[in-house]
Design a protein around this motif. Structure first.
Motif, PDB file in Angstrom:
ATOM      1  N   TYR A   1       0.817  -1.220   0.000  1.00 27.43           N
ATOM      2  CA  TYR A   1       0.000   0.000   0.000  1.00 27.43           C
ATOM      3  C   TYR A   1       0.851   1.270   0.000  1.00 27.43           C
ATOM      4  O   TYR A   1       0.319   2.374   0.023  1.00 27.43           O
ATOM      5  CB  TYR A   1      -0.948  -0.008   1.203  1.00 27.43           C
ATOM      6  CG  TYR A   1      -1.974  -1.120   1.117  1.00 27.43           C
ATOM      7  CD1 TYR A   1      -3.119  -0.980   0.344  1.00 27.43           C
ATOM      8  CD2 TYR A   1      -1.777  -2.322   1.782  1.00 27.43           C
ATOM      9  CE1 TYR A   1      -4.054  -2.001   0.244  1.00 27.43           C
ATOM     10  CE2 TYR A   1      -2.706  -3.351   1.686  1.00 27.43           C
ATOM     11  CZ  TYR A   1      -3.834  -3.186   0.920  1.00 27.43           C
ATOM     12  OH  TYR A   1      -4.756  -4.200   0.825  1.00 27.43           O
ATOM     13  N   VAL A   2       2.176   1.116  -0.027  1.00 20.70           N
ATOM     14  CA  VAL A   2       3.080   2.268  -0.039  1.00 20.70           C
ATOM     15  C   VAL A   2       3.069   2.948  -1.397  1.00 20.70           C
ATOM     16  O   VAL A   2       3.076   2.298  -2.442  1.00 20.70           O
ATOM     17  CB  VAL A   2       4.520   1.838   0.328  1.00 20.70           C
ATOM     18  CG1 VAL A   2       5.541   2.894  -0.065  1.00 20.70           C
ATOM     19  CG2 VAL A   2       4.634   1.569   1.804  1.00 20.70           C
ATOM     20  N   ILE A   3       3.081   4.265  -1.342  1.00 24.05           N
ATOM     21  CA  ILE A   3       3.290   5.100  -2.531  1.00 24.05           C
ATOM     22  C   ILE A   3       4.456   6.027  -2.199  1.00 24.05           C
ATOM     23  O   ILE A   3       4.845   6.143  -1.032  1.00 24.05           O
ATOM     24  CB  ILE A   3       2.021   5.891  -2.912  1.00 24.05           C
ATOM     25  CG1 ILE A   3       1.557   6.792  -1.750  1.00 24.05           C
ATOM     26  CG2 ILE A   3       0.905   4.937  -3.335  1.00 24.05           C
ATOM     27  CD1 ILE A   3       0.382   7.693  -2.079  1.00 24.05           C
ATOM     28  N   PHE A   4       5.023   6.657  -3.200  1.00 19.80           N
ATOM     29  CA  PHE A   4       6.144   7.560  -2.981  1.00 19.80           C
ATOM     30  C   PHE A   4       5.830   8.928  -3.561  1.00 19.80           C
ATOM     31  O   PHE A   4       5.285   9.023  -4.676  1.00 19.80           O
ATOM     32  CB  PHE A   4       7.422   7.005  -3.633  1.00 19.80           C
ATOM     33  CG  PHE A   4       7.905   5.734  -2.984  1.00 19.80           C
ATOM     34  CD1 PHE A   4       8.697   5.782  -1.847  1.00 19.80           C
ATOM     35  CD2 PHE A   4       7.549   4.499  -3.500  1.00 19.80           C
ATOM     36  CE1 PHE A   4       9.131   4.604  -1.236  1.00 19.80           C
ATOM     37  CE2 PHE A   4       7.980   3.320  -2.902  1.00 19.80           C
ATOM     38  CZ  PHE A   4       8.775   3.383  -1.763  1.00 19.80           C
ATOM     39  N   ASP A   5       6.168   9.985  -2.809  1.00 20.86           N
ATOM     40  CA  ASP A   5       5.971  11.335  -3.331  1.00 20.86           C
ATOM     41  C   ASP A   5       7.153  11.717  -4.229  1.00 20.86           C
ATOM     42  O   ASP A   5       8.050  10.899  -4.475  1.00 20.86           O
ATOM     43  CB  ASP A   5       5.730  12.344  -2.205  1.00 20.86           C
ATOM     44  CG  ASP A   5       6.957  12.614  -1.333  1.00 20.86           C
ATOM     45  OD1 ASP A   5       8.077  12.167  -1.672  1.00 20.86           O
ATOM     46  OD2 ASP A   5       6.796  13.292  -0.302  1.00 20.86           O
ATOM     47  N   ASP A   6       7.166  12.943  -4.712  1.00 19.42           N
ATOM     48  CA  ASP A   6       8.214  13.375  -5.644  1.00 19.42           C
ATOM     49  C   ASP A   6       9.600  13.447  -5.010  1.00 19.42           C
ATOM     50  O   ASP A   6      10.601  13.542  -5.699  1.00 19.42           O
ATOM     51  CB  ASP A   6       7.841  14.704  -6.298  1.00 19.42           C
ATOM     52  CG  ASP A   6       7.603  15.826  -5.300  1.00 19.42           C
ATOM     53  OD1 ASP A   6       7.510  15.565  -4.077  1.00 19.42           O
ATOM     54  OD2 ASP A   6       7.501  16.989  -5.745  1.00 19.42           O
ATOM     55  N   LYS A   7       9.674  13.378  -3.673  1.00 20.03           N
ATOM     56  CA  LYS A   7      10.965  13.366  -2.974  1.00 20.03           C
ATOM     57  C   LYS A   7      11.334  11.958  -2.540  1.00 20.03           C
ATOM     58  O   LYS A   7      12.219  11.768  -1.713  1.00 20.03           O
ATOM     59  CB  LYS A   7      10.914  14.304  -1.771  1.00 20.03           C
ATOM     60  CG  LYS A   7      10.743  15.758  -2.182  1.00 20.03           C
ATOM     61  CD  LYS A   7      10.683  16.653  -0.988  1.00 20.03           C
ATOM     62  CE  LYS A   7      10.507  18.079  -1.505  1.00 20.03           C
ATOM     63  NZ  LYS A   7       9.821  18.940  -0.594  1.00 20.03           N
ATOM     64  N   GLN A   8      10.612  10.963  -3.060  1.00 22.54           N
ATOM     65  CA  GLN A   8      10.817   9.549  -2.744  1.00 22.54           C
ATOM     66  C   GLN A   8      10.569   9.216  -1.270  1.00 22.54           C
ATOM     67  O   GLN A   8      11.174   8.299  -0.724  1.00 22.54           O
ATOM     68  CB  GLN A   8      12.207   9.077  -3.194  1.00 22.54           C
ATOM     69  CG  GLN A   8      12.362   9.053  -4.708  1.00 22.54           C
ATOM     70  CD  GLN A   8      11.262   8.214  -5.371  1.00 22.54           C
ATOM     71  OE1 GLN A   8      11.104   7.043  -5.085  1.00 22.54           O
ATOM     72  NE2 GLN A   8      10.486   8.832  -6.246  1.00 22.54           N
ATOM     73  N   THR A   9       9.664   9.972  -0.652  1.00 22.52           N
ATOM     74  CA  THR A   9       9.229   9.674   0.707  1.00 22.52           C
ATOM     75  C   THR A   9       8.072   8.691   0.637  1.00 22.52           C
ATOM     76  O   THR A   9       7.122   8.902  -0.130  1.00 22.52           O
ATOM     77  CB  THR A   9       8.790  10.967   1.440  1.00 22.52           C
ATOM     78  OG1 THR A   9       9.904  11.858   1.494  1.00 22.52           O
ATOM     79  CG2 THR A   9       8.298  10.672   2.845  1.00 22.52           C
ATOM     80  N   ALA A  10       8.149   7.629   1.420  1.00 21.61           N
ATOM     81  CA  ALA A  10       7.088   6.625   1.451  1.00 21.61           C
ATOM     82  C   ALA A  10       5.869   7.194   2.173  1.00 21.61           C
ATOM     83  O   ALA A  10       5.981   7.746   3.267  1.00 21.61           O
ATOM     84  CB  ALA A  10       7.576   5.364   2.159  1.00 21.61           C
TER      85      ALA A  10
END
Length: 189
Positions: free
Chosen positions: A92-101
């Motif tokens: 269920y993890v997604i990553f934002d544009d800074k590669q933060t989970a």
């Protein structure tokens, strides 16, 4: 340890400080480890119910893992958990544009599309609950990948129990939390 109702609580949740520092850790707790997020029986029904709504928020790899393994898995010992992508991050993890989970479930919740924030074990972290037949043990889980959170918590002087207040209230109720606060005040926190 002290008792509150049907819980045995570690004093560490009052004495230790903690504030998640996503800038420093990038949400590594959702990526590291050898197991998914612990789930309780009520939550597996919720995951089945919300999956179609959450699915558009998930990564291709997460969707593939969920569709291959299910919205949850049952370990050999009977524990329920979220599935993993290739034995690593939570499906269920997604990553934002800074590669933060981040959590895809929480993103759907934040958009008002579902009424469930995320698994209680995730919301409570670094507090872990162990259910027994007559009581629940409420403990602080120390993990070196959260050292930055401990440092920030100490800097801001935020005890664990205050950091996870909403989750503790969600799990045990307002009255339980009020009793916890009284105990913390007696201990000078």
């Amino acid at each position: 340890m002290f008792q509150l109702g049907k819980t045995i609580v570690s004093e560490d949740i009052i004495e230790k400080d903690f504030v998640c520092n996503l800038k420093a850790c990038k949400g590594i707790c959702c990526v590291e480890g050898d197991a998914g997020a612990p789930l309780d029986h009520d939550e597996i029904k919720k995951l089945d119910r919300i999956y179609d709504t959450v699915k558009p928020f998930l990564r291709k790899e997460g969707i593939e893992a969920i569709e291959a393994q299910g919205t949850y898995i049952v370990r050999d010992n009977g524990d329920l958990e979220t599935p993993l992508v290739n034995g690593a991050e939570c499906a269920y993890v997604i990553f934002d544009d800074k590669q933060t989970a981040l959590c895809g479930i929480e993103e759907a919740y934040n958009k008002g599309l579902i009424d469930w924030k995320k698994p209680i074990s995730c919301h409570l972290y670094p507090v872990r609950i162990e259910e027994y037949s007559d009581f629940a043990a409420v403990n602080y889980h120390k993990w070196q990948i959260c050292d930055d959170a401990c440092t920030l918590g100490k800097e801001l002087q935020v005890p664990v129990y205050k950091f996870v207040k909403d989750a503790l209230v969600r799990k045990f109720g307002e009255d339980w939390y009020a009793e916890l606060e009284k105990t913390a005040q007696k201990l000078g926190r």
